[in-house]
Design an enzyme around this catalytic site. Structure first.
Site, PDB file in Angstrom:
ATOM      1  CG  ASN A 267      -2.360  -0.359   0.785  1.00 59.62           C
ATOM      2  OD1 ASN A 267      -3.059   0.453   0.197  1.00 59.62           O
ATOM      3  ND2 ASN A 267      -2.748  -1.589   1.062  1.00 59.62           N
ATOM      4  CG  ASN A 292      -7.713  -7.894  -1.104  1.00 55.90           C
ATOM      5  OD1 ASN A 292      -8.380  -8.852  -1.484  1.00 55.90           O
ATOM      6  ND2 ASN A 292      -6.624  -7.490  -1.747  1.00 55.90           N
ATOM      7  CB  CYS A 354      -8.066  -2.509   6.951  1.00 52.65           C
ATOM      8  SG  CYS A 354      -9.672  -1.707   6.773  1.00 52.65           S
ATOM      9  CB  SER A 355      -6.675  -0.116   2.849  1.00 53.62           C
ATOM     10  OG  SER A 355      -5.742  -1.175   2.707  1.00 53.62           O
ATOM     11  CG  ASP A 356      -9.897   3.087   1.794  1.00 55.38           C
ATOM     12  OD1 ASP A 356      -9.104   4.044   1.850  1.00 55.38           O
ATOM     13  OD2 ASP A 356     -10.105   2.426   0.759  1.00 55.38           O
ATOM     14  N   GLY A 357     -10.402   1.551   6.261  1.00 58.18           N
ATOM     15  CA  GLY A 357     -11.069   1.516   7.556  1.00 58.18           C
ATOM     16  C   GLY A 357     -12.572   1.393   7.460  1.00 58.18           C
ATOM     17  CD1 TRP A 358     -14.149   0.501   3.208  1.00 56.85           C
ATOM     18  CD2 TRP A 358     -14.321   2.720   3.127  1.00 56.85           C
ATOM     19  NE1 TRP A 358     -13.675   0.917   2.000  1.00 56.85           N
ATOM     20  CE2 TRP A 358     -13.773   2.274   1.913  1.00 56.85           C
ATOM     21  CE3 TRP A 358     -14.539   4.099   3.324  1.00 56.85           C
ATOM     22  CZ2 TRP A 358     -13.417   3.149   0.883  1.00 56.85           C
ATOM     23  CZ3 TRP A 358     -14.194   4.963   2.299  1.00 56.85           C
ATOM     24  CH2 TRP A 358     -13.633   4.491   1.086  1.00 56.85           C
ATOM     25  NE  ARG A 360      -8.805  -5.625   4.822  1.00 58.77           N
ATOM     26  CZ  ARG A 360      -7.805  -5.672   3.943  1.00 58.77           C
ATOM     27  NH1 ARG A 360      -6.955  -6.686   3.970  1.00 58.77           N
ATOM     28  NH2 ARG A 360      -7.633  -4.721   3.056  1.00 58.77           N
ATOM     29  CE  LYS A 396     -16.110   1.785  -1.073  1.00 55.61           C
ATOM     30  NZ  LYS A 396     -15.545   2.328  -2.331  1.00 55.61           N
TER      31      LYS A 396
END
EC number: 3.1.3.95
Lengths: 582, 712
Positions: A267, A292, A354-358, A360, A396
């Site tokens: 990332n 992911n 995680c990456s975007d936090g929405w 995991r 999302k």
């Protein structure tokens, strides 16, 4: 058929919600994968596909909300040979396919195909989702279930160390976060703005849950924007330290990065990354190895391959293993257990991203909260948990589920929420008395995750929902569940305060959720209701009956007694005693 | 609140709750605690002090100090230390928490870590080093480990040798059952036969319709068989006495049931042609008249056809509709005993011995490759097919097997559990074990390998219990007993107090013991009821079976397989009649691993305050409450509640409210392993720590004698 032409009469027998309209109906052959072709009449409304068998020896009924459809394909052409070769093939999001054969003459399927395309994928036709047309009325308003201020107050917030900020009131700080955020008392709104520049999509660390006694917290956010060059941000570093210090802990702040370390490193190339030791002296980071959304989607696809339409028989266990679905469940649960353990032992506060936090992140925080806080194990508590950690924090749903969208191959789709519910089911299974709700509650939630009948899971974030006035224009799923609570109650539920539940996240105990994933197969379906549960309900009814009869008896006795002698009857005292002791 | 009776030589429920008023009781035994608790006839043969029992492998902080003794019945570890993490409220009536019966020992490994030596101890072997460590591998999947760092090296060695010697007796007569029986029965012989109810009921008040007041038929007598014929309504069958005194066959019971049309004289002649002279004998009859029959192979090739024909004709004659006979050759259709044993060994390795975390990743495929579940499934499937033949096709079924003493036991009993609700009661199930296993000559001695030298070991009885568990799991309301009952029954095969599971055939038992012997199955573990089914409902209602019979639609020309499929599909589409036939779903998703039995000693797999026991606990309390209320109603009086509590039958349910003021809070000792405690079994890591496989590096696989014997 003598019924032919009696359209209006027939439509009476098709269930319809207020606001639901019949669009078309047609005689078709439903190719049932379990019982072979069945002749029936299909009714398409703006909400559902409904099929009733026209054969006398079959009572088959299909009742499928159009929202569940992910893909509609034509099979065969006008000149195709062979029986039932011409028709429609429908792929559903809930692990089944529907196949209909039609007569080959006169483009007979065109009408059906077009109606389905239009109402299953209204977005492409500038039509509203059915939730906006639904005029159902319930005696409970599900939208009132979640009130963030109340929920934070229940957690004892704000307090000396944590404050509620309205900085995101108009979604200016972060458009995918809720309006209301809980942050360290010491940190000013200006500080927050600076931190936001260093977090992916401005999703800054904010509080999800605070331990009522030891005051350690679960904080969620997105990845830091470290990038290839290893950028640092003093404000972010200071902010994490402020979080650590809220409970005066001496030990380091624990950061759980939900991703596999390889992914976290990768990332960096796109500007993301993770908290390095150099920059964050007072933090300790570990990776939880959860894969992911793409991996999860592929894994579920493999599950479908082995359970639908036929259940893989010869090597069931190794086939199941090769889907890796349970392994992913295990990793998610293991991660959540670690979060819960850190917090409940008072060892340290935890920051999850995680990456975007929405995706995991929502899984981990909500599962950990479910383990830690028995309130979330009640029906309303669970609704609040979903409303808070998933819906308000911008999982999302629209992209992951693809409500009303025909692009079935969209790479954004992924069964992340399903995976969370599966984890909850695993816990339910391991702790049969710990949850107020039952399996049916979970299945109902999943059914309406796709159905588009309620506004609950529509859109990607709170700001979008507000723009669309979802709360005013649609009905909440919780209106349905909370006005039918008895149906969703677990009779074995034993209320417990503050017991932390640690499920055993071992392959020895994790099971495929047969009653959900294989529920379409009549040969696999398990006994409903569960006989032990049924027996318990019978006994409960018997007990109530006996108690009532005893009461009557004792009333009669005491009447006799008081008439005959002077000794005061104490039967009422005794009865209250009898009812409360168990 | 209630008194515990001293253990009697009955199986009874040997798991009973400890009295709750422990203030007095717990302080008292503390003084004499380092003395072993011995049964009548039990003597200590060796002991060593200052032994450490290992609880975790990565730390010694939980270890217990105490004395290790070896008696002629068990090894026992006596400690002053309380259990580290758990105070256990339920106890075994015969064995302490740290006791292992000698017959339950599978393998003894001694280790000297200074000299880096280890040795598997056989009987009469020498040990050239002083052991620092002793590891006992048990047949019930436990692994127990002791350390001798602080004990005298010589006495440690002696105790190891004693254990090796006494756990591997050379003769059946050396098993403790013979000692125990002698003493116990001698003292109270009159009581045994005079027992009215098999020892289960508490205080002589019998509950109407309760299974606990029924006596388990042992099928040793003419009348037991005769009653069974009448119970099942089997016309055309009679009890035959030609084997009285075991004159014909030593591996058949003295009395058995044959077609009425076969005369004793003919049977005697035929018997010579059968393997082991085991002529066909009847197991059970469906109300429609179809019978289930077991038969060994006819070894006499010349006579084969003729005898076979005669037998089949006789069975057909005994059928009210003169229906044909369906023969099922079990040797050809089912896995053999060696394959089953191999699967079991793999299952055991997988469940207990490898480091927990290492087996996680490939758990499912490893489990599959043991083939255990596949075999469970094969037996269930085959039995269900025979149910179809008996019930739907109205055919009598003959189970054929070379000797007819292994697979036949399993299949015959499974068919009966599925078809006859009586066998799903505790009394019925025990009588079934007695009828189809003990009396039918299942070779418990060899198959359990009590003398530890047989190549014939095979866990068929466990496979039967496992298959029954699958049925119980799928139809919990159809059974009177719980899974704990099945697990306890399995355990009792390793406790040499009961004559039931010690012998190869009834004749051997009679020959070996002119004395009276105890029977596992006589007693009534009434506290192991599952609570799902109520007594009133359970009284075998044979009529319900008869009502189920449909008009004969069987003359279709479809292939038999399709018909059978249809039969199963139809059955599953309807609500289950608990008093009728129950069938198993046998797809891969339905056949599960019996976790209670196989994981109960594995601490990592224990769900504390979880598992189905939690719901069961609530169900038990409610069932007792309802029972109490109904008594109050029946007595039509509103007396003080306490009196009603005192009246509550004490052995009714596993859990019960202890009085009107009992808080119904969930007991904190419940777990998915309940009532068994994994603490004290070898834990491969401290419960709270991180996984370590320090110790097991030396014992990674189930230690085989070949690999280790040469290592000393």
């Amino acid at each position: 058929m003598s019924r032919e032409g009696g359209n209006q009469d027939l439509s009476e027998t098709v269930p319809r919600l207020p606001g639901e309209m019949l669009i078309t109906d047609k005689e078709v052959i439903y190719i049932c994968p379990f019982n072979g072709p069945i002749k029936g009449r299909v009714y398409i409304t703006n909400y559902r596909l409904y099929l009733r068998s026209l054969e006398t020896d079959s009572a088959l009924i299909l009742d499928v909300p159009l929202g569940v459809i992910s893909r509609i394909e034509k099979m065969g052409g006008a000149s195709s040979r062979g029986e039932n070769a011409y028709g429609l093939d429908i792929t559903c999001k809930d692990l089944r396919n529907l196949r209909f054969a039609l007569k080959q003459e006169g483009h007979s399927r065109r009408d059906m195909f077009e109606s389905l395309m239009k109402y299953a994928f209204p977005l492409a036709h500038s039509l509203p989702l059915f939730a906006f047309l639904n005029e159902e009325k319930f005696n409970v308003d599900g939208w009132a279930v979640y009130n963030p201020v109340e929920e934070y107050r229940r957690q004892g917030l704000p307090n000396h160390h944590w404050r509620i900020t309205f900085i995101n009131k108009c979604y200016e700080l972060c458009d995918t976060y809720p309006a209301l955020l809980v942050v360290p008392y010491r940190t000013s709104d200006d500080d927050l703005r600076r931190v936001a520049t260093f977090r992916s999509r401005n999703r800054i660390p904010v509080l999800s849950w605070i331990h009522p006694e030891n005051k350690t917290v679960i904080v969620r956010c997105s990845q830091p924007l470290v990038g290839m060059s290893g950028k640092r941000n003093k404000d972010d570093e200071k902010y994490l330290d402020a979080i650590r210090e809220t409970n005066r802990q001496i030990s380091k702040l624990t950061i759980y990065d939900a991703r596999p370390s390889v992914n976290a490193v990768a990332n960096k190339a796109t500007g993301g990354g993770y908290e390095s030791d150099d920059a964050y002296h007072n933090a300790e980071l570990s990776f939880l190895d959860i894969h992911n959304i793409h991996v999860m989607r592929e894994s579920l696809k493999k599950v479908k391959d082995i359970v639908y339409p036929n259940v893989e028989e010869s090597h069931w266990l190794s086939s199941l293993e090769s889907t890796h679905w349970l392994e992913h469940i295990k990793l998610v649960l293991t991660g959540a257990i670690q979060v819960a353990d850190k917090v409940s032992s008072g060892k340290s506060s935890v920051l999850v991203h995680c990456s975007d936090g929405w995706d995991r992140t929502s899984q981990l925080t909500s599962l950990a909260m479910l383990m830690l806080d028995s309130f979330y194990r009640t029906i309303e508590g669970f609704e609040i948990l979903v409303q808070k950690e998933w819906i308000s924090f911008g999982h999302k749903f629209a992209s992951r589920i693809g409500h009303g969208d025909k692009n079935h191959a969209d790479a954004d789709r992924s069964p992340i929420f399903l995976q969370f519910i599966d984890c909850v089911w695993q816990m339910l299974k391991q702790f049969p008395t710990a949850f107020e709700f039952n399996e049916r509650f979970l299945v109902t939630i999943l059914d309406h995750l796709y159905s588009c009948r309620f506004g609950t899971f529509l859109f990607n974030c709170e700001s979008a929902r507000e723009r669309q006035k979802v709360m005013e224009r649609t009905v909440s799923l919780w209106s349905l569940t909370n006005s039918n609570k008895e149906k969703f109650k677990n009779p074995f539920y034993t209320k417990e305060i503050n017991r932390v539940l640690y499920p055993v996240a071992s392959m020895r105990h994790l099971e495929l959720w047969v009653n959900y994933y294989i529920r379409w197969n009549p040969r696999i379906k398990q006994q409903q209701p569960n006989p032990v549960e049924q027996r318990y309900m019978e006994l409960l009814a018997l007990r109530d009956d006996y108690i009532k009869r005893l009461e009557d008896l004792q009333l009669a006795n005491s009447a006799k007694l008081s008439a005959a002698s002077s000794s005061p009857p104490n039967s009422s005292q005794m009865m209250s005693h009898l009812q409360t002791q168990f | 609140m209630f008194s515990l009776k001293p253990p009697r030589p009955f199986f009874r429920s040997y798991l009973l709750p400890q009295p709750q008023t422990d203030d007095k009781i717990s302080s008292e035994p503390k003084i004499k605690k380092l003395e072993p608790v011995l049964l009548p006839g039990e003597i200590v043969v060796n002991e060593v002090n200052f032994v450490r029992k290992c609880i975790a492998t990565d730390t010694s902080q939980y270890d217990l100090w105490g004395k290790l003794i070896c008696s002629n019945f068990k090894i026992s570890f006596i400690t002053d230390d309380p259990m580290p993490l758990q105070k256990f409220h339920y106890r075994n009536l015969l064995l302490g928490e740290h006791d292992v019966p000698l017959t339950c020992i599978e393998q003894i490994v001694t280790v000297n870590d200074h000299k880096r030596k280890q040795k598997v101890l056989g009987p009469n072997q020498k040990l050239k080093f002083n052991p620092t460590e002793l590891i006992i591998y048990c047949k019930d999947f436990r692994i127990v480990r002791f350390r001798f760092d602080e004990s005298g090296p010589e006495s440690a060695k002696k105790v190891c040798l004693a254990i090796a010697h006494y756990s591997q007796p050379t003769d059946l007569q050396l098993l403790f059952a013979f000692e125990y029986v002698g003493k116990k029965y001698h003292n109270s012989a009159n009581k045994i036969n005079g027992l009215p109810s098999g020892g289960g009921g508490g205080g002589g008040r019998s509950i109407a319709g309760s299974g606990s007041s029924q006596k388990t038929p042992l099928f040793e007598t003419y009348s037991d068989w005769d009653r069974e014929i009448k119970r099942t309504g089997a016309s055309g069958w009679r009890v035959c006495s030609i084997n009285e005194g075991y004159m014909i066959s030593t591996c058949l019971p003295e009395y058995f049931v044959v077609p009425s049309s076969l005369a004793d004289q003919d049977l005697k002649i035929f018997s010579h042609s059968f393997v082991g002279r085991r002529m066909p004998f009847w197991c059970w009859s469906h109300p429609n008249g179809s019978a289930l029959v077991r038969m060994a192979l006819i070894k006499d090739m010349l006579q084969q056809r003729k005898i076979d024909q005669r037998i089949c004709n006789a069975i057909t004659k005994s059928h009210p509709q003169r229906s044909d006979v369906y023969k099922s050759d079990l040797d050809k259709t089912l896995p053999n005993i060696q394959e089953i044993q191999a699967a079991f060994v793999k299952l055991k390795q997988l469940c207990v011995n490898e480091p927990f975390e290492e087996t996680e990743e490939k758990w499912l495929s490893s489990l599959e490759s043991t083939r255990w579940l596949e075999y469970v499934r094969a037996f269930l499937k085959h039995s269900a097919e025979l149910v179809y033949m008996l019930e739907s096709k109205h055919l009598s079924v003959v189970l054929q097997e070379e000797e007819g003493r292994d697979l036949s036991c399993l299949v015959a009993s499974l068919v009966q559990v599925m078809m006859d609700p009586y066998f799903r009661t505790i009394t019925g199930f025990q009588s079934l074990v007695q009828k189809e296993w003990v009396m039918a000559g299942y070779q418990f001695l060899d198959r359990c390998n009590h003398l530890k030298r047989s190549e014939k070991e095979s866990p068929l009885f466990l496979l039967f219990l496992d298959a029954t568990w699958q049925l119980l799991e799928q139809h919990p309301a159809a059974f009177e007993f719980s899974e704990t009952y099945l697990a306890v029954l399995y355990d009792s095969t390793w406790i040499p107090l009961f004559g039931t599971f010690l012998f190869n055939c009834p004749h051997q038992r009679v020959k070996q013991s002119t004395k009276s012997y105890s029977s596992t199955l006589r007693g009534m573990p009434s506290s192991l009821k599952n609570g799902v089914i109520s007594d009133q409902e359970l009284l075998p209602r044979r009529n319900s079976l008869i009502l189920k019979l449909k008009p004969d639609l069987l003359q279709h020309t479809d292939s038999q397989h399709n018909e059978m499929e249809q039969y199963f599909q139809e059955w599953f589409s309807k609500p289950v009649d608990l008093h009728g036939i129950i069938l198993p779903r046998v797809s891969g998703t339905h056949i599960k691993l019996w976790k209670l039995c196989y994981f109960r000693w594995v601490p990592e797999a224990q769900i504390s305050l979880g598992g189905s026991i939690m719901a069961f606990h609530k169900l038990s309390l409610l069932a007792d409450e309802v029972d109490m209320l109904s008594r109050m109603l029946r007595q039509q009086r509103g007396g003080p509640l306490e009196a009603c509590y005192a009246e509550l039958d004490q052995s009714r349910m596993y859990f019960r409210a202890r009085g009107p003021h009992d808080a119904s809070a969930t007991p904190d000792f419940l777990s998915s392993s309940f009532p068994f405690s994994p603490v004290g079994n070898l834990c491969r890591r401290s419960i709270l720590g991180t996984p370590l496989s320090k110790f097991l590096s030396g014992a990674k696989i189930w230690l085989s004698t070949e690999t280790l014997a040469n290592e000393d």
